[in-house]
Motif scaffolding. Sequence first.
Motif, PDB file in Angstrom:
ATOM      1  N   SER A  14       0.833  -1.204   0.000  1.00 12.85           N
ATOM      2  CA  SER A  14       0.000   0.000   0.000  1.00 12.85           C
ATOM      3  C   SER A  14       0.865   1.249   0.000  1.00 12.85           C
ATOM      4  CB  SER A  14      -0.898   0.054   1.234  1.00 12.85           C
ATOM      5  OG  SER A  14      -1.538  -1.164   1.404  1.00 12.85           O
ATOM      6  N   ASP A 103     -10.517   7.929  -6.326  1.00 12.40           N
ATOM      7  CA  ASP A 103      -9.101   7.545  -6.319  1.00 12.40           C
ATOM      8  C   ASP A 103      -8.564   7.718  -4.906  1.00 12.40           C
ATOM      9  OD1 ASP A 103      -6.830   7.271  -8.808  1.00 12.40           O
ATOM     10  OD2 ASP A 103      -6.046   7.754  -6.812  1.00 12.40           O
ATOM     11  N   ILE A 104      -7.614   6.860  -4.553  1.00 12.85           N
ATOM     12  CA  ILE A 104      -7.053   6.892  -3.207  1.00 12.85           C
ATOM     13  C   ILE A 104      -6.031   8.011  -3.058  1.00 12.85           C
ATOM     14  CG2 ILE A 104      -5.049   5.354  -3.528  1.00 12.85           C
ATOM     15  CD1 ILE A 104      -6.116   3.777  -1.059  1.00 12.85           C
ATOM     16  N   ASN A 105      -5.536   8.508  -4.190  1.00 12.82           N
ATOM     17  CA  ASN A 105      -4.430   9.465  -4.140  1.00 12.82           C
ATOM     18  C   ASN A 105      -4.878  10.875  -4.553  1.00 12.82           C
ATOM     19  OD1 ASN A 105      -2.124  11.021  -4.733  1.00 12.82           O
ATOM     20  ND2 ASN A 105      -0.917   9.167  -5.089  1.00 12.82           N
ATOM     21  N   GLU A 131     -12.207  11.170  -2.970  1.00  8.39           N
ATOM     22  CA  GLU A 131     -11.038  10.442  -2.500  1.00  8.39           C
ATOM     23  C   GLU A 131     -11.530   9.197  -1.774  1.00  8.39           C
ATOM     24  OE1 GLU A 131      -8.209  13.022  -0.525  1.00  8.39           O
ATOM     25  OE2 GLU A 131      -7.302  11.288   0.455  1.00  8.39           O
ATOM     26  N   ASP A 133     -10.976   4.513  -1.212  1.00 10.24           N
ATOM     27  CA  ASP A 133     -10.270   3.255  -1.416  1.00 10.24           C
ATOM     28  C   ASP A 133     -11.192   2.243  -2.094  1.00 10.24           C
ATOM     29  OD1 ASP A 133      -8.861   0.899  -1.221  1.00 10.24           O
ATOM     30  OD2 ASP A 133      -8.390   1.130   0.915  1.00 10.24           O
ATOM     31  N   GLU A 135     -11.180  -0.750  -1.897  1.00 12.68           N
ATOM     32  CA  GLU A 135     -11.494  -1.865  -0.998  1.00 12.68           C
ATOM     33  C   GLU A 135     -12.577  -1.524   0.005  1.00 12.68           C
ATOM     34  OE1 GLU A 135      -8.213  -3.772   0.917  1.00 12.68           O
ATOM     35  OE2 GLU A 135      -6.914  -3.439  -0.802  1.00 12.68           O
ATOM     36  N   VAL A 156      -4.296  -2.675  -6.211  1.00 10.99           N
ATOM     37  CA  VAL A 156      -5.089  -2.794  -4.995  1.00 10.99           C
ATOM     38  C   VAL A 156      -4.532  -3.952  -4.150  1.00 10.99           C
ATOM     39  CG1 VAL A 156      -7.373  -3.595  -4.270  1.00 10.99           C
ATOM     40  CG2 VAL A 156      -7.178  -1.744  -5.937  1.00 10.99           C
ATOM     41  N   THR A 157      -4.476  -3.757  -2.828  1.00 10.81           N
ATOM     42  CA  THR A 157      -3.843  -4.761  -1.968  1.00 10.81           C
ATOM     43  C   THR A 157      -4.639  -6.074  -1.943  1.00 10.81           C
ATOM     44  OG1 THR A 157      -3.048  -2.937  -0.634  1.00 10.81           O
ATOM     45  CG2 THR A 157      -2.808  -5.138   0.294  1.00 10.81           C
TER      46      THR A 157
END
Length: 261
Positions: A14, A103-105, A131, A133, A135, A156-157
């Motif tokens: 991550s 988006d996560i970023n 913003e 995740d 998941e 993605v993890t």
Amino acid sequence: TSFGYKEVREEEKSQMVGNVFTSVASNYDLMNDLMSGGLHRLWKDRLVSKLNPFPGMKHLDVAGGTGDVAFRILESINSVKRRALQDSPEDNLLEETQIFVCDINPNMLNVGKKRAQERGLAEDRALVWVEGDAEALNFEDNSMDGYTIAFGIRNVTHIEKALAEAYRVLKRGGRFLCLELSHVEVPIFKELYDLYSFSVIPAVGEQVAGDRESYQYLVESIRRFPPQEKFAAMIADAGFQKVEYENLVGGVVAIHSGLKF
Ligand code: SAM
């Protein structure tokens, strides 16, 4: 300790993904064009044509930071609208289209917002930047007509969690579409592609973006991503029906799709 090897690896992953995209955000468009020879544009067009966007739809584009996919969906909807209005001007298409870009970023989202401004779309109420995740999506169950993820799920993890979330937020009849760098099975082409990805991509990353490591990481993440059939099985395991995939350029990329019944 309670920190198993796997967990440490996952945390690293991550963090690594965060760093990679913070570092590449500003060079992102140029690098995409260079590395794919401009082909990523056609691949994204293909993704959107499979989605069949319609006015009034609620759509979620995950890992969509730069807005590339969302802009295409919006353009496609606007051209459907124009045609509909030509055919029957008395129709008022009041249903509000909403395209959520998640988006996560935040750096990637900022690139996208800036591009929306440049395209005169900053005031377009259809685009919503969020913003979040993949998941753990901040959207309600059964709320979306469509879900896309382009060049995102590989990072993605826990892929299973992202697929479960895609299934959860889609309405019945909603479509899941995933565009991702995949696996080339064609002999000779495979060897050439390996050579290209292991030598050319990190070198171009170093020369153009001054960042060999991030591009090395991207190449390795392509390697680790499940092959087409395996990924299709994971999508089916998440509950999707009619799971299919289409290889483009011999499997350099694949578009997987599924429906929620
Ligand atoms: N979809 C865009 C495109 O095709 O041009 C951007 C793809 S870019 C290679 C991958 C994106 O995935 C980055 O913007 C990154 O921040 C985002 N990302 C990575 N992990 C994520 C996660 N768990 N949830 C949401 N976005 C994620």
